[in-house]
Write a protein that holds these residues in place. Structure first.
Motif, PDB file in Angstrom:
ATOM      1  N   GLN A  46       0.830  -1.204   0.000  1.00  0.00           N
ATOM      2  CA  GLN A  46       0.000   0.000   0.000  1.00  0.00           C
ATOM      3  C   GLN A  46       0.866   1.256   0.000  1.00  0.00           C
ATOM      4  O   GLN A  46       0.589   2.205  -0.728  1.00  0.00           O
ATOM      5  CB  GLN A  46      -0.928   0.033   1.215  1.00  0.00           C
ATOM      6  N   VAL A  47       1.915   1.270   0.811  1.00  0.00           N
ATOM      7  CA  VAL A  47       2.808   2.425   0.869  1.00  0.00           C
ATOM      8  C   VAL A  47       3.536   2.586  -0.465  1.00  0.00           C
ATOM      9  O   VAL A  47       3.640   3.703  -0.988  1.00  0.00           O
ATOM     10  CB  VAL A  47       3.824   2.292   2.030  1.00  0.00           C
ATOM     11  N   LEU A  48       4.029   1.488  -1.029  1.00  0.00           N
ATOM     12  CA  LEU A  48       4.718   1.556  -2.318  1.00  0.00           C
ATOM     13  C   LEU A  48       3.791   2.064  -3.418  1.00  0.00           C
ATOM     14  O   LEU A  48       4.195   2.875  -4.254  1.00  0.00           O
ATOM     15  CB  LEU A  48       5.287   0.185  -2.702  1.00  0.00           C
ATOM     16  N   LYS A  49       2.553   1.596  -3.416  1.00  0.00           N
ATOM     17  CA  LYS A  49       1.577   2.056  -4.410  1.00  0.00           C
ATOM     18  C   LYS A  49       1.329   3.553  -4.275  1.00  0.00           C
ATOM     19  O   LYS A  49       1.287   4.276  -5.261  1.00  0.00           O
ATOM     20  CB  LYS A  49       0.244   1.324  -4.235  1.00  0.00           C
ATOM     21  N   ARG A  50       1.140   4.007  -3.036  1.00  0.00           N
ATOM     22  CA  ARG A  50       0.892   5.436  -2.807  1.00  0.00           C
ATOM     23  C   ARG A  50       2.083   6.241  -3.306  1.00  0.00           C
ATOM     24  O   ARG A  50       1.923   7.246  -4.002  1.00  0.00           O
ATOM     25  CB  ARG A  50       0.635   5.720  -1.333  1.00  0.00           C
ATOM     26  N   ASN A  51       3.296   5.811  -2.956  1.00  0.00           N
ATOM     27  CA  ASN A  51       4.501   6.504  -3.425  1.00  0.00           C
ATOM     28  C   ASN A  51       4.551   6.542  -4.946  1.00  0.00           C
ATOM     29  O   ASN A  51       4.844   7.574  -5.549  1.00  0.00           O
ATOM     30  CB  ASN A  51       5.761   5.827  -2.880  1.00  0.00           C
ATOM     31  N   TYR A  52       4.260   5.406  -5.574  1.00  0.00           N
ATOM     32  CA  TYR A  52       4.291   5.338  -7.036  1.00  0.00           C
ATOM     33  C   TYR A  52       3.296   6.322  -7.650  1.00  0.00           C
ATOM     34  O   TYR A  52       3.631   7.065  -8.567  1.00  0.00           O
ATOM     35  CB  TYR A  52       3.982   3.923  -7.525  1.00  0.00           C
ATOM     36  N   PHE A  53       2.071   6.325  -7.155  1.00  0.00           N
ATOM     37  CA  PHE A  53       1.051   7.204  -7.734  1.00  0.00           C
ATOM     38  C   PHE A  53       1.379   8.678  -7.526  1.00  0.00           C
ATOM     39  O   PHE A  53       1.075   9.507  -8.389  1.00  0.00           O
ATOM     40  CB  PHE A  53      -0.342   6.858  -7.202  1.00  0.00           C
ATOM     41  N   ILE A  54       2.018   9.020  -6.430  1.00  0.00           N
ATOM     42  CA  ILE A  54       2.451  10.405  -6.212  1.00  0.00           C
ATOM     43  C   ILE A  54       3.512  10.784  -7.236  1.00  0.00           C
ATOM     44  O   ILE A  54       3.427  11.839  -7.880  1.00  0.00           O
ATOM     45  CB  ILE A  54       2.976  10.591  -4.769  1.00  0.00           C
ATOM     46  N   PHE A  79       9.350   8.377   2.438  1.00  0.00           N
ATOM     47  CA  PHE A  79      10.702   8.206   1.927  1.00  0.00           C
ATOM     48  C   PHE A  79      11.378   6.915   2.398  1.00  0.00           C
ATOM     49  O   PHE A  79      12.439   6.557   1.901  1.00  0.00           O
ATOM     50  CB  PHE A  79      11.574   9.410   2.316  1.00  0.00           C
ATOM     51  N   ASP A  80      10.780   6.219   3.340  1.00  0.00           N
ATOM     52  CA  ASP A  80      11.368   4.977   3.852  1.00  0.00           C
ATOM     53  C   ASP A  80      11.102   3.775   2.955  1.00  0.00           C
ATOM     54  O   ASP A  80      11.707   2.725   3.139  1.00  0.00           O
ATOM     55  CB  ASP A  80      10.831   4.662   5.249  1.00  0.00           C
ATOM     56  N   TYR A  81      10.186   3.912   1.988  1.00  0.00           N
ATOM     57  CA  TYR A  81       9.802   2.778   1.161  1.00  0.00           C
ATOM     58  C   TYR A  81      10.082   3.045  -0.311  1.00  0.00           C
ATOM     59  O   TYR A  81       9.618   4.032  -0.872  1.00  0.00           O
ATOM     60  CB  TYR A  81       8.306   2.457   1.341  1.00  0.00           C
ATOM     61  N   PHE A  82      10.846   2.149  -0.927  1.00  0.00           N
ATOM     62  CA  PHE A  82      11.142   2.201  -2.355  1.00  0.00           C
ATOM     63  C   PHE A  82      11.488   0.798  -2.806  1.00  0.00           C
ATOM     64  O   PHE A  82      11.799  -0.067  -1.991  1.00  0.00           O
ATOM     65  CB  PHE A  82      12.280   3.193  -2.661  1.00  0.00           C
ATOM     66  N   THR A  83      11.416   0.544  -4.118  1.00  0.00           N
ATOM     67  CA  THR A  83      11.626  -0.815  -4.605  1.00  0.00           C
ATOM     68  C   THR A  83      13.073  -1.098  -4.981  1.00  0.00           C
ATOM     69  O   THR A  83      13.509  -2.236  -4.891  1.00  0.00           O
ATOM     70  CB  THR A  83      10.736  -1.106  -5.829  1.00  0.00           C
ATOM     71  N   PHE A  96      13.906   4.384  -6.480  1.00  0.00           N
ATOM     72  CA  PHE A  96      12.782   4.105  -7.363  1.00  0.00           C
ATOM     73  C   PHE A  96      11.640   3.383  -6.663  1.00  0.00           C
ATOM     74  O   PHE A  96      11.866   2.534  -5.800  1.00  0.00           O
ATOM     75  CB  PHE A  96      13.227   3.242  -8.549  1.00  0.00           C
ATOM     76  N   CYS A  97      10.436   3.734  -7.064  1.00  0.00           N
ATOM     77  CA  CYS A  97       9.222   2.973  -6.781  1.00  0.00           C
ATOM     78  C   CYS A  97       8.797   2.467  -8.136  1.00  0.00           C
ATOM     79  O   CYS A  97       8.196   3.203  -8.924  1.00  0.00           O
ATOM     80  CB  CYS A  97       8.141   3.855  -6.170  1.00  0.00           C
ATOM     81  N   TYR A  98       9.191   1.245  -8.424  1.00  0.00           N
ATOM     82  CA  TYR A  98       8.961   0.626  -9.732  1.00  0.00           C
ATOM     83  C   TYR A  98       9.700   1.436 -10.800  1.00  0.00           C
ATOM     84  O   TYR A  98      10.916   1.521 -10.733  1.00  0.00           O
ATOM     85  CB  TYR A  98       7.467   0.443 -10.005  1.00  0.00           C
ATOM     86  N   ASP A  99       9.023   2.065 -11.751  1.00  0.00           N
ATOM     87  CA  ASP A  99       9.744   2.793 -12.797  1.00  0.00           C
ATOM     88  C   ASP A  99       9.788   4.300 -12.567  1.00  0.00           C
ATOM     89  O   ASP A  99      10.302   5.040 -13.377  1.00  0.00           O
ATOM     90  CB  ASP A  99       9.128   2.508 -14.175  1.00  0.00           C
TER      91      ASP A  99
END
Length: 119
Positions: A46-54, A79-83, A96-99
């Motif tokens: 959920q956190v990664l998705k939110r980061n990605y969409f932002i 900022f603590d979560y990235f892929t 990065f959060c995905y691409d």
């Protein structure tokens, strides 16, 4: 043989190895147990998705955008979560959060980018 359902506790008749009175009880029992195991994965995703969409929202018009930390935090960026992390040849580190990624320019300014291989 009379047995007790592992989920609801009702008594039922059935095979010796039967553990649940209905398929609904069986599914509910195993789903509850699985939920305990998968909850941390769901929370992180959920956190990664939110980061990605932002990041995606900020780069919807262009492949590279500058923004400030306040804007990202106001949107709910964590900022603590990235892929993944990419160290560029110039020594800069992209997160990065995905691409979609970001590069800290200063403590308050960030460059938001889209990974070239996905653009």
């Amino acid at each position: 043989m009379i047995q007790t359902c592992k989920h609801c506790g009702d008594n039922f008749r059935g095979r010796v190895d039967k553990k649940f009175c209905t398929s609904h009880c069986r599914s509910t029992f195993y789903n509850k147990n699985k939920e305990k195991i998968t909850r941390p994965f769901k929370q992180v995703n959920q956190v990664l998705k939110r980061n990605y969409f932002i990041l995606n929202k900020l780069t919807s018009q262009r492949k590279r955008v500058k923004t400030n930390k306040e804007t990202l935090l106001k949107e709910g960026f964590n900022f603590d979560y990235f892929t993944n992390v990419l160290s560029a040849k110039n020594g800069k580190t992209y997160y990065f959060c995905y691409d979609r990624g970001y590069l800290p320019i200063t403590s308050q300014t960030y460059s938001i980018v889209v990974k070239k291989e996905f653009a």
